[in-house]
Design a protein around this motif. Structure first.
Motif, mmCIF file in Angstrom:
data_model
loop_
_atom_site.group_PDB
_atom_site.id
_atom_site.type_symbol
_atom_site.label_atom_id
_atom_site.label_comp_id
_atom_site.label_asym_id
_atom_site.label_seq_id
_atom_site.Cartn_x
_atom_site.Cartn_y
_atom_site.Cartn_z
ATOM 1 N N ARG A 38 -60.150 53.805 85.153
ATOM 2 C CA ARG A 38 -60.916 54.468 86.203
ATOM 3 C C ARG A 38 -60.059 55.593 86.739
ATOM 4 O O ARG A 38 -58.938 55.351 87.153
ATOM 5 C CB ARG A 38 -61.245 53.494 87.345
ATOM 6 C CG ARG A 38 -62.022 52.270 86.926
ATOM 7 C CD ARG A 38 -63.445 52.533 86.751
ATOM 8 N NE ARG A 38 -64.038 52.900 88.046
ATOM 9 C CZ ARG A 38 -65.302 53.185 88.198
ATOM 10 N NH1 ARG A 38 -66.108 53.141 87.170
ATOM 11 N NH2 ARG A 38 -65.783 53.516 89.373
ATOM 12 N N ARG A 60 -63.241 49.021 85.022
ATOM 13 C CA ARG A 60 -64.547 48.394 85.290
ATOM 14 C C ARG A 60 -65.258 48.302 83.945
ATOM 15 O O ARG A 60 -65.449 49.309 83.266
ATOM 16 C CB ARG A 60 -65.348 49.234 86.270
ATOM 17 C CG ARG A 60 -66.671 48.611 86.650
ATOM 18 C CD ARG A 60 -67.435 49.453 87.617
ATOM 19 N NE ARG A 60 -66.677 49.593 88.870
ATOM 20 C CZ ARG A 60 -67.129 50.180 89.953
ATOM 21 N NH1 ARG A 60 -68.330 50.723 89.933
ATOM 22 N NH2 ARG A 60 -66.401 50.252 91.032
ATOM 23 N N GLU A 115 -58.623 49.315 91.943
ATOM 24 C CA GLU A 115 -59.391 49.100 90.721
ATOM 25 C C GLU A 115 -58.858 50.026 89.643
ATOM 26 O O GLU A 115 -58.746 51.232 89.842
ATOM 27 C CB GLU A 115 -60.855 49.401 90.976
ATOM 28 C CG GLU A 115 -61.730 49.242 89.765
ATOM 29 C CD GLU A 115 -63.175 49.600 90.037
ATOM 30 O OE1 GLU A 115 -63.873 49.882 89.059
ATOM 31 O OE2 GLU A 115 -63.599 49.619 91.216
ATOM 32 N N ARG A 154 -64.528 44.040 87.529
ATOM 33 C CA ARG A 154 -63.515 45.019 87.920
ATOM 34 C C ARG A 154 -62.144 44.379 87.828
ATOM 35 O O ARG A 154 -61.956 43.260 88.295
ATOM 36 C CB ARG A 154 -63.760 45.508 89.348
ATOM 37 C CG ARG A 154 -65.070 46.243 89.505
ATOM 38 C CD ARG A 154 -65.342 46.632 90.937
ATOM 39 N NE ARG A 154 -65.545 45.432 91.749
ATOM 40 C CZ ARG A 154 -65.045 45.244 92.967
ATOM 41 N NH1 ARG A 154 -64.317 46.176 93.545
ATOM 42 N NH2 ARG A 154 -65.280 44.130 93.623
#
Length: 74
Positions: free
Chosen positions: A72, A6, A3, A47
């Motif tokens: 992130r 988000r 990821e 995400r």
């Protein structure tokens, strides 16, 4: 897959997906269906996932686009 972003911002998610796909980086936008089920109120962010071997390049593109704050970390 890792990821890298988000967000509940549909415009941002669309922009980043396009940015990465145009650089030939495979992209998976996770939680699209969950967001649709909750009525698009933004309770469940989407995400953006990329293969681990493309993560560094994807992050560089996002930083170059001036969106470093969306990444992130950790």
């Amino acid at each position: 897959m890792v990821e890298i972003v988000r967000s509940s911002d549909l415009v941002l998610v669309g922009f980043l997906q396009s940015l990465l796909e145009n650089a030939n980086i495979p992209v998976l936008v996770a939680d699209n269906h969950m967001s649709a089920l909750e009525g698009m109120i933004g309770a469940f962010p989407r995400r953006i996932l990329v293969p681990e071997d493309h993560a560094a390049q994807a992050c560089r593109l996002i930083v170059d686009a001036g969106l470093e704050a969306e990444l992130r970390h950790g």
